[in-house]
Write an enzyme that holds these catalytic residues in place. Structure first.
Site, PDB file in Angstrom:
ATOM      1  N   ASP A   1       0.239   4.315   1.289  1.00 21.10           N
ATOM      2  CA  ASP A   1       0.168   5.267   2.391  1.00 21.10           C
ATOM      3  C   ASP A   1       0.909   4.785   3.626  1.00 21.10           C
ATOM      4  OD1 ASP A   1      -1.861   3.250   2.545  1.00 21.10           O
ATOM      5  OD2 ASP A   1      -2.857   4.396   4.130  1.00 21.10           O
TER       6      ASP A   1
ATOM      7  N   HIS B   1       0.839  -1.207   0.000  1.00 18.18           N
ATOM      8  CA  HIS B   1       0.000   0.000   0.000  1.00 18.18           C
ATOM      9  C   HIS B   1       0.870   1.250   0.000  1.00 18.18           C
ATOM     10  CE1 HIS B   1       0.451   0.642   4.427  1.00 18.18           C
ATOM     11  NE2 HIS B   1       0.251  -0.658   4.567  1.00 18.18           N
TER      12      HIS B   1
ATOM     13  N   GLU C   1      -4.740   2.378   2.763  1.00 19.46           N
ATOM     14  CA  GLU C   1      -4.915   1.134   3.509  1.00 19.46           C
ATOM     15  C   GLU C   1      -5.064   1.398   5.000  1.00 19.46           C
ATOM     16  OE1 GLU C   1      -3.561  -2.412   5.851  1.00 19.46           O
ATOM     17  OE2 GLU C   1      -2.718  -0.400   5.756  1.00 19.46           O
TER      18      GLU C   1
END
Length: 487
Positions: free
Chosen positions: A78, A76, A145
């Site tokens: 982030d 992910h 996420e």
């Protein structure tokens, strides 16, 4: 931070150095996404940004590997934005100040973003390398996420062609994950009524700090202090005798991080100041005794402030303190099937005061839907007793273990061949995206691996350098051993 690129393997650490330099907290991944897209196009790689912002990058098989099953490496984009109270840092604009400390990489005063920046770096490193053997390859980088799994929820069927998914979001070398907890966000909003403070009072801010915090899934069983709960306990025991009139209760910043800090603002009669100071000192000493091993640095700081124009009405304050103090928190039940793994938990992560209400944000996790439903019922019942509005949102499924998984067996055997010891097959009490991927891709075989990351979701986060090398070696061996199509 330039020294990171000198670590082994350089191709991975060079990417992690770039990722640290580009702000990418949850819901603000655009700059990093654009950087990756520009790089992929310069490398003549196929790249797609889907409707919600996920990136899908494709790379053809290396020579002789064209007949292998297609693999998607998944991470992910982030990171969790958490910082120490005394740290000046804007996660939307400032780079992460990473540094090497022995065999660890850490960040100064903030989360590091090794969760999931190391996994993302490994996937991008494979894409950019010319000497790594692999079959047809896809890389899926999802958005958001950590704050709602928006990318995983939005991934549509047909976007991926892969037969196998390797999730890179695990945080312990030597463990292979084949299942994870599901979860749901809970919000309790208690209406507030306000009044003018009593006359001849002083006003103060009481701040609790020094707790370790951490990931509300993988660290929840460690018994770490929850700043929201500890501050509510003080109020439950002392607010009445001290004639405290609350004006504000604030604590935590993320529903998926154990809150490290919390504070209240209040007024009280001038003649109660000495008793307040004694009660705070006694309570701090009590907590340092109770939590001597796990939270030795718990600390209270009392600061005089301007008298607030309004404070909570007596019945509103009593209801709020009772609600927070009674709210379940921590491990609800350990798993009967998997020794040492939490089955169901709740984290009271955030408390916010507004003009009309005080809001509690919780995250429920469970390996079983029935366990999650049970805790939802607890919060609903508590809300009814307190007169609070209760809402649940963002429910996501767990990833049900599959003991017959071919990719799990392959990863296990590859690990044994490399390191001459058996890995531990695990189910993690955290929300990996694999459970959501199973809805659009029910037949995809999945496994999760990663290096050792300690204290994710907190400013103490660190990643072990040696295990990053071990994870990289394992990942490349797995890619080389992917079976041919049809097997």
């Amino acid at each position: 931070m330039s020294s990171l690129s000198q670590l082994q393997p350089p191709v991975l650490w060079q990417w992690f150095e770039q990722i640290c330099a580009i702000p990418h907290p949850s819901k603000h991944e655009q700059a990093l996404s654009q950087h990756i897209q520009t790089w992929a196009k310069d490398k003549n790689l196929s790249i797609i940004e889907d409707a919600v912002g996920n990136l899908i990058i494709r790379k053809p098989a290396t020579s002789g590997m064209e007949n292998r099953k297609t693999v998607v490496l998944q991470a992910h984009l982030d990171m969790v934005p958490q910082k120490n109270a005394d740290k000046e840092h804007d996660f939307e604009n400032d780079p992460i100040d990473a540094y090497i400390d022995g065999d660890w990489v850490k960040a100064r005063g903030t989360t590091l973003g090794a969760d999931n920046g190391i996994g993302m770096s490994s996937a991008l490193a494979v894409l950019g390398s010319d000497d790594i053997v692999h079959g047809p390859l896809e890389v899926l980088l999802t958005i958001d996420e950590e704050a709602g799994m928006t990318g995983a929820f939005g991934l549509e069927a047909g976007m991926l062609a892969a037969d196998i998914l390797i999730n890179t979001d695990s945080e312990q070398e030597g463990e292979i994950y084949m299942g994870c907890a599901g979860g749901v966000d809970g919000e309790l909003s208690l209406p507030m009524q306000w009044q003018a403070p009593n006359e001849q009072v002083h006003a103060f801010r009481l701040a609790l700090s020094g707790l370790k915090g951490g990931h509300s899934g993988v660290n929840i069983h460690l018994g770490r202090g929850n700043a929201n709960k500890l501050l509510a306990r003080f109020l439950f025991d002392h607010a009445h005798t001290l004639s405290i009139q609350l004006a504000k209760f604030e604590g935590g910043s993320l529903r998926n991080a154990i809150p490290r800090e919390a504070e209240i603002e209040f007024s009280l009669p001038a003649d109660k100041l000495s008793q307040l100071q004694n009660d705070i000192a006694d309570y701090q000493a009590l907590l340092r005794q109770e939590l001597a091993i796990i939270e030795p640095d718990v600390e209270f700081t009392l600061t005089e402030i301007v008298i607030p124009s309004t404070v909570m009405a007596n019945h509103s304050q009593t209801g709020l303190v009772n609600l927070i103090h009674a709210c379940p928190n921590g491990v609800i039940r350990m798993s009967d099937e998997i020794e040492g793994v939490t089955e169901t938990s709740l984290n009271l992560g955030v408390i916010k005061t507004s003009k009309d209400s005080v809001t509690l944000l919780c995250l429920i996790r469970s390996l079983m839907d029935s366990g999650r439903d049970n805790v939802e019922g607890m919060l609903s019942a508590l809300g009814q007793l307190a007169g609070a509005n209760v809402e649940f949102s963002g429910a996501y499924p767990g990833w049900k273990p599959d003991n017959s998984s071919p990719v799990m067996a392959s990863v296990r055997d590859t690990y044994e061949d490399i390191y001459q010891k058996a890995p531990t097959i695990m189910v993690i009490h955290a929300g990996l995206e694999c459970g959501l991927f199973k809805k659009p891709y029910p037949d995809m075989d999945m496994v999760s691996i990663g290096p050792t990351i300690r204290y994710p979701h907190s400013p103490d986060e660190k990643v072990n350098i040696t295990t990053v090398g071990q994870y990289w070696t394992l990942l490349l061996a797995i890619l080389e051993r992917i079976p041919v199509k049809g097997e």
